[in-house]
Design a protein around this motif. Structure first.
Motif, PDB file in Angstrom:
ATOM      1  N   GLU A 153       0.808  -1.211   0.000  1.00  0.00           N
ATOM      2  CA  GLU A 153       0.000   0.000   0.000  1.00  0.00           C
ATOM      3  C   GLU A 153       0.845   1.267   0.000  1.00  0.00           C
ATOM      4  O   GLU A 153       0.386   2.314  -0.462  1.00  0.00           O
ATOM      5  CB  GLU A 153      -0.947  -0.008   1.196  1.00  0.00           C
ATOM      6  N   LEU A 154       2.056   1.193   0.505  1.00  0.00           N
ATOM      7  CA  LEU A 154       2.950   2.340   0.355  1.00  0.00           C
ATOM      8  C   LEU A 154       3.192   2.622  -1.123  1.00  0.00           C
ATOM      9  O   LEU A 154       3.214   3.778  -1.560  1.00  0.00           O
ATOM     10  CB  LEU A 154       4.276   2.074   1.079  1.00  0.00           C
ATOM     11  N   GLY A 155       3.354   1.552  -1.906  1.00  0.00           N
ATOM     12  CA  GLY A 155       3.459   1.729  -3.349  1.00  0.00           C
ATOM     13  C   GLY A 155       2.159   2.200  -3.956  1.00  0.00           C
ATOM     14  O   GLY A 155       2.145   3.020  -4.888  1.00  0.00           O
ATOM     15  N   ALA A 156       1.039   1.715  -3.396  1.00  0.00           N
ATOM     16  CA  ALA A 156      -0.270   2.121  -3.908  1.00  0.00           C
ATOM     17  C   ALA A 156      -0.588   3.574  -3.586  1.00  0.00           C
ATOM     18  O   ALA A 156      -1.424   4.180  -4.243  1.00  0.00           O
ATOM     19  CB  ALA A 156      -1.355   1.209  -3.354  1.00  0.00           C
ATOM     20  N   PRO A 254      -6.936  10.639  -5.200  1.00  0.00           N
ATOM     21  CA  PRO A 254      -7.236  10.792  -3.774  1.00  0.00           C
ATOM     22  C   PRO A 254      -8.003   9.613  -3.176  1.00  0.00           C
ATOM     23  O   PRO A 254      -7.780   9.257  -2.013  1.00  0.00           O
ATOM     24  CB  PRO A 254      -8.091  12.073  -3.741  1.00  0.00           C
ATOM     25  N   LEU A 255      -8.900   8.987  -3.957  1.00  0.00           N
ATOM     26  CA  LEU A 255      -9.665   7.858  -3.430  1.00  0.00           C
ATOM     27  C   LEU A 255      -8.767   6.636  -3.205  1.00  0.00           C
ATOM     28  O   LEU A 255      -8.914   5.926  -2.204  1.00  0.00           O
ATOM     29  CB  LEU A 255     -10.814   7.519  -4.378  1.00  0.00           C
ATOM     30  N   PHE A 256      -7.837   6.393  -4.116  1.00  0.00           N
ATOM     31  CA  PHE A 256      -6.898   5.294  -3.903  1.00  0.00           C
ATOM     32  C   PHE A 256      -5.927   5.621  -2.771  1.00  0.00           C
ATOM     33  O   PHE A 256      -5.488   4.729  -2.040  1.00  0.00           O
ATOM     34  CB  PHE A 256      -6.152   4.971  -5.194  1.00  0.00           C
ATOM     35  N   MET A 257      -5.598   6.879  -2.616  1.00  0.00           N
ATOM     36  CA  MET A 257      -4.765   7.271  -1.484  1.00  0.00           C
ATOM     37  C   MET A 257      -5.492   7.029  -0.170  1.00  0.00           C
ATOM     38  O   MET A 257      -4.881   6.632   0.832  1.00  0.00           O
ATOM     39  CB  MET A 257      -4.352   8.734  -1.612  1.00  0.00           C
ATOM     40  N   LEU A 258      -6.820   7.264  -0.155  1.00  0.00           N
ATOM     41  CA  LEU A 258      -7.611   6.981   1.043  1.00  0.00           C
ATOM     42  C   LEU A 258      -7.480   5.505   1.417  1.00  0.00           C
ATOM     43  O   LEU A 258      -7.246   5.165   2.588  1.00  0.00           O
ATOM     44  CB  LEU A 258      -9.076   7.346   0.782  1.00  0.00           C
ATOM     45  N   ALA A 259      -7.629   4.626   0.419  1.00  0.00           N
ATOM     46  CA  ALA A 259      -7.484   3.195   0.690  1.00  0.00           C
ATOM     47  C   ALA A 259      -6.094   2.878   1.219  1.00  0.00           C
ATOM     48  O   ALA A 259      -5.932   2.085   2.162  1.00  0.00           O
ATOM     49  CB  ALA A 259      -7.768   2.400  -0.585  1.00  0.00           C
ATOM     50  N   SER A 260      -5.094   3.493   0.636  1.00  0.00           N
ATOM     51  CA  SER A 260      -3.725   3.211   1.038  1.00  0.00           C
ATOM     52  C   SER A 260      -3.440   3.678   2.457  1.00  0.00           C
ATOM     53  O   SER A 260      -2.795   2.979   3.244  1.00  0.00           O
ATOM     54  CB  SER A 260      -2.757   3.869   0.054  1.00  0.00           C
ATOM     55  N   VAL A 261      -3.922   4.865   2.804  1.00  0.00           N
ATOM     56  CA  VAL A 261      -3.716   5.378   4.159  1.00  0.00           C
ATOM     57  C   VAL A 261      -4.388   4.468   5.183  1.00  0.00           C
ATOM     58  O   VAL A 261      -3.828   4.175   6.251  1.00  0.00           O
ATOM     59  CB  VAL A 261      -4.247   6.821   4.270  1.00  0.00           C
ATOM     60  N   LEU A 262      -5.589   3.996   4.858  1.00  0.00           N
ATOM     61  CA  LEU A 262      -6.279   3.076   5.763  1.00  0.00           C
ATOM     62  C   LEU A 262      -5.465   1.807   5.985  1.00  0.00           C
ATOM     63  O   LEU A 262      -5.339   1.323   7.117  1.00  0.00           O
ATOM     64  CB  LEU A 262      -7.657   2.725   5.197  1.00  0.00           C
ATOM     65  N   ILE A 263      -4.914   1.256   4.903  1.00  0.00           N
ATOM     66  CA  ILE A 263      -4.171   0.005   5.030  1.00  0.00           C
ATOM     67  C   ILE A 263      -2.852   0.223   5.765  1.00  0.00           C
ATOM     68  O   ILE A 263      -2.464  -0.583   6.618  1.00  0.00           O
ATOM     69  CB  ILE A 263      -3.949  -0.622   3.643  1.00  0.00           C
ATOM     70  N   ILE A 264      -2.177   1.309   5.455  1.00  0.00           N
ATOM     71  CA  ILE A 264      -0.901   1.582   6.118  1.00  0.00           C
ATOM     72  C   ILE A 264      -1.088   1.743   7.625  1.00  0.00           C
ATOM     73  O   ILE A 264      -0.284   1.257   8.430  1.00  0.00           O
ATOM     74  CB  ILE A 264      -0.242   2.831   5.509  1.00  0.00           C
ATOM     75  N   THR A 320     -13.710   2.912   1.386  1.00  0.00           N
ATOM     76  CA  THR A 320     -13.410   2.667   2.800  1.00  0.00           C
ATOM     77  C   THR A 320     -13.873   1.291   3.245  1.00  0.00           C
ATOM     78  O   THR A 320     -13.118   0.532   3.874  1.00  0.00           O
ATOM     79  CB  THR A 320     -14.070   3.745   3.675  1.00  0.00           C
ATOM     80  N   LEU A 321     -15.122   0.944   2.923  1.00  0.00           N
ATOM     81  CA  LEU A 321     -15.658  -0.341   3.371  1.00  0.00           C
ATOM     82  C   LEU A 321     -14.998  -1.516   2.654  1.00  0.00           C
ATOM     83  O   LEU A 321     -14.748  -2.563   3.266  1.00  0.00           O
ATOM     84  CB  LEU A 321     -17.170  -0.362   3.186  1.00  0.00           C
ATOM     85  N   LEU A 322     -14.715  -1.361   1.343  1.00  0.00           N
ATOM     86  CA  LEU A 322     -13.986  -2.420   0.641  1.00  0.00           C
ATOM     87  C   LEU A 322     -12.613  -2.640   1.260  1.00  0.00           C
ATOM     88  O   LEU A 322     -12.148  -3.773   1.419  1.00  0.00           O
ATOM     89  CB  LEU A 322     -13.841  -2.071  -0.839  1.00  0.00           C
TER      90      LEU A 322
END
Length: 413
Positions: A153-156, A254-264, A320-322
């Protein structure tokens, strides 16, 4: 340490594997999230054709994981991983210079085939290294997979940002940038990964079929396959919702960054929570979150977009939910695979897990591509595709509740 020598490594340094996932995701997320918009806006293709192209790309990767895993089991991970990187570079070059659907389709398929070679090989190496680490009282296997996801996710995080910066120059530059990343990955992994010891026995397809002689494992991978179908909607259905909300390709980053921040920030804690909960509870809960993701968008789909920045609220709920669902279920599911497999067939078993998902994505995208056209604008029918998408993870949640109640013991190494 491999950095101290110009010659290839002779032993595996386990942190190389999560680091490789960072590089792979950087190159992947710089290109693939923008592919649907390129096909829709630049090539003017219909939702059905876009779903077919994206489904073929995913099937070429996930659907061939079993072959990639078996090849890694037989010939060793390093050569298979390097070959996969080279093939993905070729696929990106076709996407960059293709002028018609008949060059885009093989380009998309080659990007998938490349991933089918390097991904199961990397996961099998990580499973083996994690097993030995856990046996020696260090980081356990599930935590290694969680760390693997965090590094990916850091790469994502950086991938969509780089892709968004290049979209102003055109999709060709985006694809060329992705190709450059995998050229770098190929060179680095040639040094960092040790070569497999030579084997004299003939290549056998037996590991492929033994994965399907276990009824419980077959039921497990069929139920798990709706995860990939669901998560793949970030590339097919998410652009549809962005279009309904009046957004553009600039909103994808920004939406993919949201997913990445959540995972990180949450992947490792949620992986530990899932391990304490046990697979019988964490896997169904993860799939229920996936179902909730699609249901949340269905509530907004028939109505005009919200004002201002709130127009992206349904898309943010979807992402977020995914993401929360996958954080709970993916490390737990992959930690279960060694309970069905001997170490010598881990690659084939991880490949079978991905193959089932690839088939689900191909069939699902062909079916949902045309249906999602009805959700491009607010209408009384716009919620139907989202509710239908929610049914699949809901069914998986129910199935895994039953399957996980009596798991086979971990096969000794």
């Amino acid at each position: 340490m491999p950095l101290l020598s110009l010659r290839p490594a002779t032993t595996l340094w386990t942190p190389v594997l999560p680091a490789s996932q960072f590089i792979f995701n950087l190159g992947f997320y710089a290109v693939v999230p923008f592919l649907a918009l390129f096909l829709r806006d630049d090539m003017r293709l219909s939702g059905g054709i876009i779903g077919l192209v994206l489904g073929l790309r995913t099937f070429s990767q996930q659907g061939m994981f079993m072959l990639g895993g078996a090849l890694a089991d037989r010939y060793g991970a390093k050569g298979v991983i390097l070959c996969g990187c080279a093939i993905r570079v070729a696929g990106y070059l076709l996407l960059a210079f293709g002028q018609s659907l008949w060059t885009v389709i093989p380009g998309a398929c080659l990007t998938g085939i490349g991933g089918a070679l390097f991904s199961p090989a990397i996961e099998a190496l990580l499973a083996k290294a994690g097993t030995h680490s856990e046996a020696s009282g260090k980081r356990n296997r599930a935590e290694w997979f969680a760390l693997f996801a965090v590094c990916g996710e850091l790469g994502a995080v950086l991938g969509p940002v780089a892709g968004a910066l290049l979209t102003g120059l055109g999709f060709r530059q985006v694809a060329l940038g992705g190709a450059a990343v995998f050229v770098v990955a190929l060179g680095l992994l040639w040094f960092f990964l040790p070569a497999a010891p030579p084997r004299r026995q003939a290549f056998s397809v037996l590991p492929w079929w033994t994965t399907f002689r276990q009824p419980r494992f077959v039921a497990f991978i069929l139920a798990y396959s709706s995860w990939l179908l669901s998560y793949n909607q970030l590339y097919l259905a998410l652009p549809t919702e962005i279009h309904r909300a009046g957004g553009s390709e600039k909103d994808i980053g920004p939406l993919f960054m949201l997913a990445s921040v959540l995972i990180i920030t949450l992947q490792l804690p949620l992986a530990r929570l899932a391990r304490r909960m046990g697979a019988a509870r964490s896997l169904p809960l993860g799939f229920l979150l996936l179902a909730a993701a699609f249901t949340s968008v269905a509530l907004f789909a028939p109505h005009p977009p919200l004002a201002g920045g709130l127009r992206l609220l349904p898309a943010a709920c979807l992402v977020t939910l995914l993401t929360l669902g996958q954080m709970l279920l993916v490390p737990a599911a992959k930690d279960l695979v060694p309970r069905f497999a001997a170490e010598s067939t881990l690659g084939a078993h991880y490949g079978a897990l991905a193959t089932a998902g690839g088939v689900a994505v191909l069939a699902g995208n062909i079916a949902f591509g045309p249906l999602l056209d009805t959700a491009l604008v607010p209408s009384a029918q716009a919620y139907w595709p989202w509710l239908l998408l929610a049914l699949f993870p809901l069914a998986s949640a129910l199935a895994l509740t039953v399957i996980c109640r009596a798991l086979p013991p971990l096969t000794p190494s």
